[in-house]
Design a protein around this motif. Structure first.
Motif, mmCIF file in Angstrom:
data_model
loop_
_atom_site.group_PDB
_atom_site.id
_atom_site.type_symbol
_atom_site.label_atom_id
_atom_site.label_comp_id
_atom_site.label_asym_id
_atom_site.label_seq_id
_atom_site.Cartn_x
_atom_site.Cartn_y
_atom_site.Cartn_z
ATOM 1 N N GLU A 61 -1.689 12.389 -4.309
ATOM 2 C CA GLU A 61 -2.248 10.427 -4.063
ATOM 3 C C GLU A 61 -1.710 9.804 -5.111
ATOM 4 O O GLU A 61 -1.464 8.349 -4.336
ATOM 5 N N THR A 62 -1.582 10.030 -5.948
ATOM 6 C CA THR A 62 -1.044 8.956 -6.984
ATOM 7 C C THR A 62 0.033 7.981 -6.349
ATOM 8 O O THR A 62 0.429 6.633 -6.375
ATOM 9 N N ILE A 63 0.987 8.997 -6.665
ATOM 10 C CA ILE A 63 2.188 8.150 -5.997
ATOM 11 C C ILE A 63 2.657 8.146 -4.901
ATOM 12 O O ILE A 63 2.696 6.804 -4.795
ATOM 13 N N ALA A 64 1.970 8.725 -3.688
ATOM 14 C CA ALA A 64 1.921 8.117 -2.658
ATOM 15 C C ALA A 64 0.943 6.982 -2.631
ATOM 16 O O ALA A 64 1.694 5.317 -1.928
ATOM 17 N N ALA A 65 0.168 5.985 -3.638
ATOM 18 C CA ALA A 65 -0.150 4.885 -3.446
ATOM 19 C C ALA A 65 0.754 4.055 -4.021
ATOM 20 O O ALA A 65 0.211 2.869 -3.718
ATOM 21 N N TYR A 66 1.421 4.090 -5.112
ATOM 22 C CA TYR A 66 1.604 3.301 -5.443
ATOM 23 C C TYR A 66 3.159 2.860 -5.231
ATOM 24 O O TYR A 66 3.482 1.495 -5.050
ATOM 25 N N ARG A 67 3.771 4.056 -4.568
ATOM 26 C CA ARG A 67 4.783 3.722 -2.791
ATOM 27 C C ARG A 67 3.977 3.264 -2.200
ATOM 28 O O ARG A 67 4.954 2.075 -1.879
ATOM 29 N N LYS A 68 3.020 3.485 -1.328
ATOM 30 C CA LYS A 68 2.606 2.381 -0.361
ATOM 31 C C LYS A 68 2.632 0.541 -1.396
ATOM 32 O O LYS A 68 2.752 0.032 -0.202
ATOM 33 N N MET A 69 1.547 0.326 -2.460
ATOM 34 C CA MET A 69 1.031 -0.761 -3.035
ATOM 35 C C MET A 69 2.732 -1.942 -3.297
ATOM 36 O O MET A 69 3.243 -2.405 -2.666
ATOM 37 N N ALA A 70 3.850 -0.666 -3.573
ATOM 38 C CA ALA A 70 5.300 -1.330 -3.554
ATOM 39 C C ALA A 70 5.876 -1.982 -2.604
ATOM 40 O O ALA A 70 6.777 -2.992 -3.025
ATOM 41 N N SER A 71 5.797 -1.579 -1.646
ATOM 42 C CA SER A 71 6.584 -1.731 -0.557
ATOM 43 C C SER A 71 6.048 -2.764 -0.020
ATOM 44 O O SER A 71 5.987 -3.568 0.973
ATOM 45 N N LEU A 72 4.158 -2.907 -0.104
ATOM 46 C CA LEU A 72 3.747 -4.100 0.496
ATOM 47 C C LEU A 72 3.525 -5.964 -0.203
ATOM 48 O O LEU A 72 2.736 -6.672 -0.570
ATOM 49 N N CYS A 73 3.847 -5.654 -2.051
ATOM 50 C CA CYS A 73 3.737 -6.935 -2.388
ATOM 51 C C CYS A 73 5.236 -7.118 -3.078
ATOM 52 O O CYS A 73 5.735 -6.222 -4.094
ATOM 53 N N ASP A 74 5.394 -7.758 -4.654
ATOM 54 C CA ASP A 74 5.615 -8.372 -5.381
ATOM 55 C C ASP A 74 5.193 -8.025 -6.656
ATOM 56 O O ASP A 74 5.621 -8.561 -7.401
#
Length: 371
Positions: free
Chosen positions: A178-191
């Motif tokens: 879940e943590t990996i998935a959250a960071y991956r998603k956030m990385a694609s949405l902001c800089d």
């Protein structure tokens, strides 16, 4: 293979820069109350000696916040105030001179309170970390990864409205996937720079494994600008694991990289003892000489099966047999020495400043066959 880092904006925390290609910074957290100033200062200094670059302190009450001013005067590491529930503690911490504050969107969420902290941080020219945690979410979803991301996105609306972008983001959970998935998603949405961590990791060895897996996957994919390895252990151990993790991925270089075989029934020397002896000798080197060893690959091998091959692949190496120690440099065997002199002879090759052993058994010569 060189890891390609995710592009992000730069955020400054004290004298440390995060994001935009700057080295992945190592963080830890003081494990005593800030109001115990003497103990907190001692722990921060110990963390700095271990290689910590940013340190966070829990601020539970006004006494903790007031203590930060004294701690700041006595230490040089950038200080981060960890704030929950009461936004006024963040204001007091900023007034005390901290270099960053962490806000939890799960328990400080009223817009006027967040805006008060934003105004104070802007005035002090310090950043804010939005630190979401799976254990304190206001967003209710069965998918914790989505809940973490949604919690941060909703919180970001307040910052965007106030045009405050000096931000670092973390989305920590106790579940690795879940943590990996959250960071991956956030990385694609902001800089914004991302602070990586897995929280509530269990017993110390569990924590080392979970953090290494979770953070390792993300770092290998180029995600992450600063890390904290959370362990139920002395904070210096968190720093040590973080350094090993970054070193193993080639993202940072901290002294020589040791390659040691795990040993088996073929090993006829105490390889663990010799490896610890080598590390102890390296630790005693002056700072400048130790820095020269950053990124140098050194092999200490315990038998003749894989030992010579691994030693040749390293920059320098020693392979122990029953009777002697074979010495290797830059891909070739250059000589032998007595078993007792193997480690010190190896360090003499790795760092010329270290004196070569004077024992009669030490010699460097070409050898046709190693056994």
């Amino acid at each position: 293979m060189k890891i390609k880092r995710r592009a992000s904006r730069t955020v400054r925390v004290g004298n440390v820069f995060l994001g935009a290609g700057h080295p992945v910074a190592i963080q830890s957290m003081v494990k005593v109350p800030a109001k115990r100033v003497k103990a907190a200062v001692a722990q921060i200094r110990s963390l700095q000696d271990a290689g910590c670059e940013i340190v966070r302190l829990a601020v539970e009450d006004p006494q903790d916040a007031t203590a930060l001013r004294s701690i700041k005067r006595q230490t040089s590491l950038p200080l981060v105030a960890d704030i929950h529930f009461d936004y006024r503690l963040a204001l007091a911490a900023i007034e005390a001179g901290v270099d960053k504050v962490r806000l939890n969107p799960g328990n400080i969420h009223r817009p006027r309170e967040v805006e008060a902290v934003i105004a104070a941080a802007r005035s002090a020219r310090i950043p804010i970390r939005i630190g979401a945690n799976s254990g304190s979410l206001r967003v209710s979803r069965r998918d914790k990864a989505s809940a973490l991301v949604q919690s941060v996105l909703e919180y970001l609306l307040i910052f965007k409205k106030n045009r405050f972008h000096d931000l670092v983001i973390s989305l920590k959970g106790s579940d690795i996937a879940e943590t990996i998935a959250a960071y991956r998603k956030m990385a694609s949405l902001c800089d914004y720079p991302l602070h990586l961590g897995v929280t509530a990791t269990g017993l110390p060895l569990d924590g080392v494994v979970k953090s290494s897996v979770g953070l390792g996957v993300l770092l290998f994919q180029g995600i992450g600008d600063t890390i904290r390895v959370s362990l139920l252990e002395k904070p210096e151990q968190e720093v040590l694991v973080a350094r090993f993790l970054l070193n193993s991925l080639g993202l940072r270089k901290f002294g020589p990289e040791l390659i040691c075989c795990p040993t088996c029934g073929r090993c006829e020397v105490d390889l663990l003892k010799r490896a610890k002896e080598f590390q102890a000798l390296v630790d005693k080197l002056p700072g400048r000489e130790k820095a020269r060893l950053e990124g140098v690959k050194v092999a200490l091998m315990g038998c003749v099966v894989n030992g010579p091959g691994e030693a040749r692949e390293a920059d320098y190496g020693v392979a122990f047999s029953r009777r002697k120690a074979g010495l290797f440099a830059k891909g070739r065997m250059i000589g032998t020495t007595d078993l007792a002199q193997g480690v010190s002879a190896l360090l003499a090759l790795v760092n010329p400043v270290f004196p070569r052993p004077k024992a009669r058994g030490f010699r460097l010569r070409r050898v046709k066959k190693y056994s």
